[in-house]
Write a protein that holds these residues in place. Structure first.
Motif, PDB file in Angstrom:
ATOM      1  N   THR A  96      10.434  -8.171   6.828  1.00  0.00           N
ATOM      2  CA  THR A  96      10.696  -6.729   6.811  1.00  0.00           C
ATOM      3  C   THR A  96       9.800  -6.012   5.806  1.00  0.00           C
ATOM      4  O   THR A  96       9.349  -4.889   6.057  1.00  0.00           O
ATOM      5  CB  THR A  96      12.175  -6.450   6.467  1.00  0.00           C
ATOM      6  OG1 THR A  96      12.499  -7.049   5.203  1.00  0.00           O
ATOM      7  CG2 THR A  96      13.090  -7.027   7.546  1.00  0.00           C
ATOM      8  N   ILE A 105      14.713  -3.413  11.821  1.00  0.00           N
ATOM      9  CA  ILE A 105      14.855  -3.797  10.408  1.00  0.00           C
ATOM     10  C   ILE A 105      16.260  -3.475   9.914  1.00  0.00           C
ATOM     11  O   ILE A 105      16.907  -4.278   9.223  1.00  0.00           O
ATOM     12  CB  ILE A 105      13.782  -3.080   9.561  1.00  0.00           C
ATOM     13  CG1 ILE A 105      12.383  -3.627   9.900  1.00  0.00           C
ATOM     14  CG2 ILE A 105      14.057  -3.248   8.068  1.00  0.00           C
ATOM     15  CD1 ILE A 105      11.243  -2.840   9.277  1.00  0.00           C
ATOM     16  N   LEU A 165      13.253 -10.504  15.151  1.00  0.00           N
ATOM     17  CA  LEU A 165      12.363  -9.463  14.620  1.00  0.00           C
ATOM     18  C   LEU A 165      10.940  -9.672  15.127  1.00  0.00           C
ATOM     19  O   LEU A 165      10.222  -8.713  15.442  1.00  0.00           O
ATOM     20  CB  LEU A 165      12.395  -9.472  13.086  1.00  0.00           C
ATOM     21  CG  LEU A 165      11.663  -8.330  12.374  1.00  0.00           C
ATOM     22  CD1 LEU A 165      12.206  -6.973  12.818  1.00  0.00           C
ATOM     23  CD2 LEU A 165      11.780  -8.483  10.865  1.00  0.00           C
ATOM     24  N   GLU A 172       7.345  -2.946   6.795  1.00  0.00           N
ATOM     25  CA  GLU A 172       7.528  -1.642   6.155  1.00  0.00           C
ATOM     26  C   GLU A 172       6.281  -1.218   5.380  1.00  0.00           C
ATOM     27  O   GLU A 172       5.850  -0.073   5.463  1.00  0.00           O
ATOM     28  CB  GLU A 172       8.740  -1.683   5.215  1.00  0.00           C
ATOM     29  CG  GLU A 172      10.080  -1.704   5.941  1.00  0.00           C
ATOM     30  CD  GLU A 172      11.248  -1.586   4.988  1.00  0.00           C
ATOM     31  OE1 GLU A 172      11.035  -1.808   3.772  1.00  0.00           O
ATOM     32  OE2 GLU A 172      12.366  -1.290   5.439  1.00  0.00           O
ATOM     33  N   ASN A 203      19.145  -5.890  10.668  1.00  0.00           N
ATOM     34  CA  ASN A 203      19.108  -7.212  10.008  1.00  0.00           C
ATOM     35  C   ASN A 203      18.952  -8.344  11.018  1.00  0.00           C
ATOM     36  O   ASN A 203      19.688  -9.351  10.994  1.00  0.00           O
ATOM     37  CB  ASN A 203      20.375  -7.443   9.172  1.00  0.00           C
ATOM     38  CG  ASN A 203      20.467  -6.498   7.985  1.00  0.00           C
ATOM     39  OD1 ASN A 203      19.455  -6.256   7.315  1.00  0.00           O
ATOM     40  ND2 ASN A 203      21.637  -5.955   7.744  1.00  0.00           N
TER      41      ASN A 203
END
Length: 627
Positions: free
Chosen positions: A392, A602, A611, A396, A605
Motif C-alpha cells: 500500500t 487500499i 491488491l 500511495e 485492507n
C-alpha cells in the motif's frame, strides 16, 4: 596594509627591470660604447620606460595577477603588454618625432628588440621565482615526525602533472611523488614537473617494490573500464593502496585534482565505458539544448536528498538555474545536499522544502508560491523486497504522489515535467515495479491534453544508490562474508549515478511529450560476476578469502530485466545514446477512476494477492476507458 606593501614591492621590482632592460639594451647594441648621438636618449629612455611600461601593464591587468600562481596564460598577457609598449615607443621615435625634427634619428630597431626581450625575461623570471619559492612553514612535532607516503602516478599527461603540481605546492601534503608510469614509450626516461617517467604500466608491481611505494594514483580520466580493471587485477595482493582520479563525467574542474582522488570503485571496472552527455549540444529536434532550458529557470527536484535526486541537483547547478528547489521528506538528506550546493555554488539560490508528495494541498501551495518551470520527479519508494511487504505504501507514494505532481504541473503551467522510472516497470512482477508502471501511465495520460511536456526516463540499477546491491555487498565484504547472491545467472543493467542523472537532464533536449526515454546501457551484467569483482576490489580472493552463497530469488524478483515491454517498440532519437519508446497513449480520462479504485482497494485492507489483482486490473483500465 600588507597587501598594499606587497603590491608596491611588485611595482618596484618591475620598475627596476624596465630601467635596467632599456639601459642594458644600449650597452649591448653598441657593445658598451654608446655614440654621442644616442647618449642623451640612453639616459632619458630608461626613466621613460618605467612610466610607459607600468602604465601599459596596468591597462593589460598585469598587476591583478597573483605572482605565486603565475602560469602560461599570465605570461602571454605579460608578453602582449611588453610588445605593445616596445612597438609604441618605436613608432613614436622613428615615425612621428622625425617628421617635426629631421635631425632626430630615433631608436635603432636592435635596441627595441633587445629591450623588449630583456624586459619580458626579467619580469617573467621574477614571477616564476615567486611561484617556485616555498617559504619554510612551522609544523607541529606530530607533522614533522609523520612519514610521507611514497606515490607512483599512472598517466604522465595533463591530469598526472596537475596532481604533482598540487602536491608540490602544498607544504602540508602527506604525499611525495616518486615517479610516473605511462605506456607512451616516448615519455619513458623523461621528466614531468621534475619527476621521472620510470616505466610502463605493466611494470607497476616491480617498480612499486623497488621504490617502496605506499600508494598508486591512476590519473587517467579518459581511461576505459577495461584498462582500470586490468590495473586492479595486476596489482592484486600488492601492499600499496590503489586510488583513481574520477572519470570525466564526475570530475570537477574547479576543485583541486588531489582532493578528488578516491579509492577504486565498482563503476571503474564494470566493463562498460561511461556515457558522457553534452548539455549544450543542439539536436535536430524541436527543443533547445538542455543548458538553454535550465539556464535562469526555476527548477524543482523532488526526492532531492536521494542518490539520483542529489546528483541531478549537482548537475543542474552547473547549468545555472535561477532557483533550485530541493524537495524531500528526509530533513537530514535535504540539509546535506543544501550545504554541499551552498559550498560549491555559492551564487546559486537554493530553497529547501520538507514535504510529502502524497499531500496534495501542501504540494499545491508549493507550486503556487514558487511557480517552477521545470520539475524533475525522483521521489519514490524503490526497494523491491520492502515494497513487497508494504504494497500500500508503494501504491500511495509512487502512484498517488506522482499523480498529484503531474496534475499540479498541468495546472500551474510547468514547461516540462520529467519523471524517473525503472526497468522494473517493464512486465512487472513485484509491487514496486507495478507501482512505477502505473505512475508511468499516469504521467503519459496527462500529456494527452496538457500544454506541459511530460517525459519519462527509464533506466536500470544505479551503482551505489540506496536500493543497489553494491552497498549491500560492501557491508558483507567488510564483515568477512559471505556475499549473498540470489541466483548465479541473474543479470541486471547497471549505470553510474552521473550517467543516470545526465540522461534525465538531457531528456529535455530530445523528448517529446508522453515519451519514455531509455539510455543505451550496453549488455546486462551478471550479479554473481559483480560480487566477484567487488571482492577482488577489496583485496580478497573470491571463494578463498570470502565466499559467495546463492540463496535463491526473493518474492517478486526476476532473473533478467528488460527496458522495453511486449507492447512497446524502441526507436532512435536525435541523440545517439538515447532511445525513445513508442506505445499507444492511455486514456486522458482514466486517472480519477483508477485513483478511486486503487484507493478503495487500499482502504478495504485487501490481502497482497487481492491488491495485486486489483492493481493489475487498474493497469489494464488505462486503455479500456475512452477519452
Amino acid at each position: 596594509m600588507n597587501k598594499q606593501i606587497y603590491r608596491l614591492g611588485q611595482i618596484f621590482l618591475d620598475s627596476a627591470v624596465a630601467f635596467l632592460s632599456c639601459y642594458l639594451a644600449y650597452l649591448i647594441r653598441f657593445e658598451g660604447d654608446v655614440p654621442p648621438t644616442h647618449q642623451s636618449l640612453a639616459l632619458i629612455l630608461p626613466w621613460v620606460a618605467i612610466i610607459g611600461r607600468l602604465g601599459t601593464q596596468t591597462v593589460f591587468g598585469i598587476y591583478q595577477q597573483i605572482w605565486r600562481l603565475f602560469a602560461l596564460k599570465d605570461s602571454m598577457r605579460l608578453l602582449y603588454a611588453v610588445k605593445v609598449y616596445s612597438i609604441s615607443i618605436f613608432i613614436v621615435t622613428r615615425l612621428i618625432i622625425p617628421q617635426s625634427d629631421l635631425s632626430f634619428t630615433g631608436i635603432p630597431l636592435g635596441i627595441v628588440v633587445i629591450d623588449g626581450s630583456l624586459c619580458f625575461l626579467g619580469m617573467a623570471g621574477l614571477r616564476l621565482a615567486r611561484r617556485c619559492y616555498k617559504p619554510k612553514l612551522k609544523v607541529s612535532p606530530y607533522q614533522s615526525s609523520s612519514k610521507k607516503r611514497r606515490v607512483l602516478v599512472i598517466g604522465a599527461g595533463y591530469s598526472g602533472s596537475k596532481i604533482v603540481q598540487e602536491i608540490q605546492r602544498n607544504p602540508y601534503s602527506s604525499l611525495t611523488v616518486i615517479g610516473f608510469l605511462d605506456d607512451d614509450s616516448s615519455k619513458i626516461g623523461r621528466k614531468i614537473e621534475g619527476i621521472k617517467v620510470l616505466g610502463k604500466i605493466s611494470e607497476i608491481n616491480k617498480l612499486a617494490e623497488a621504490y617502496q611505494i605506499d600508494e598508486v594514483i591512476v590519473a587517467m580520466p579518459s581511461a576505459s573500464n577495461e584498462k582500470i580493471c586490468n590495473i586492479v587485477q595486476a596489482t592484486q595482493g600488492m601492499p600499496f593502496k590503489l586510488k583513481v582520479l574520477p572519470g570525466r563525467p564526475e570530475i570537477l574542474t574547479d576543485t583541486p585534482f588531489t582532493n578528488q582522488v578516491r579509492d577504486i570503485q565498482i563503476q571503474d571496472i564494470l566493463g562498460r565505458p561511461e556515457v558522457i552527455l553534452d548539455f549544450s549540444e543542439e539536436f535536430n529536434g524541436q527543443f533547445p539544448s538542455a543548458y538553454e532550458q535550465v539556464f535562469e529557470s526555476r527548477v524543482l527536484v523532488t526526492g532531492a536528498g536521494g542518490t539520483i535526486g542529489s546528483e541531478i541537483c549537482r548537475q543542474l547547478a552547473r547549468l545555472k538555474p535561477k532557483t533550485l528547489l530541493l524537495l524531500g521528506r528526509g530533513e537530514n538528506s535535504i540539509f546535506k545536499i543544501k550545504q554541499e550546493l551552498s559550498r560549491l555554488f555559492p551564487e546559486l539560490e537554493t530553497v529547501t522544502i520538507i514535504a510529502d508528495i502524497r499531500h496534495k494541498q501542501r504540494m499545491d501551495a508549493i507550486f503556487s508560491i514558487w511557480q517552477p518551470e521545470l520539475v524533475f520527479h525522483t521521489a519514490a519508494h524503490k526497494h523491491v523486497p520492502l515494497m513487497q511487504e508494504n504494497p500500500t505504501e508503494s501504491l500511495e507514494n509512487n502512484v498517488f504522489g506522482t499523480g498529484n505532481l503531474a496534475q499540479l504541473a498541468a495546472k500551474y503551467g510547468v514547461k516540462t515535467f520529467v519523471m524517473i522510472s525503472t526497468d522494473k516497470a517493464v512486465n512487472s512482477t513485484n509491487f514496486m515495479g507495478l507501482s512505477k508502471r502505473l505512475a508511468e501511465l499516469t504521467v503519459k495520460s496527462f500529456s494527452v491534453q496538457s500544454e506541459t511536456r511530460f517525459l519519462i526516463v527509464r533506466f536500470g540499477n544505479v551503482l551505489g544508490s540506496r536500493g543497489s546491491v553494491v552497498p549491500i555487498f560492501k557491508e558483507q565484504i567488510a564483515r568477512g562474508g559471505p556475499v549473498t547472491v540470489t541466483h548465479r545467472e541473474m543479470t541486471r543493467y547497471f549505470m553510474t549515478t552521473p550517467e543516470a542523472s545526465q540522461l534525465v537532464i538531457q531528456s529535455l533536449a530530445v523528448g517529446k511529450s508522453g515519451q519514455i526515454l531509455i539510455l543505451d546501457m550496453g549488455e546486462p551484467v551478471k550479479i554473481y560476476d559483480l560480487a566477484e569483482r567487488m571482492i577482488e576490489l577489496a583485496g580478497f580472493l573470491p571463494g578463498d578469502d570470502i565466499s559467495i552463497e546463492v540463496v535463491g530469488c526473493r518474492p517478486g524478483e526476476k532473473l533478467h530485466e528488460s527496458l522495453v515491454n511486449d507492447s512497446e517498440q524502441a526507436f532512435k532519437t536525435e541523440h545517439p545514446k538515447i532511445m525513445g519508446v513508442f506505445e499507444a497513449m492511455p486514456s486522458s480520462d482514466a486517472w480519477q477512476e483508477i485513483k478511486q479504485e486503487l484507493k478503495e482497494a487500499i482502504d478495504d485492507n485487501l490481502s497482497s494477492e487481492q491488491l495485486w489483482e486489483r492493481a493489475i486490473h487498474c493497469q489494464k483500465m488505462w486503455y479500456k476507458i475512452k477519452s
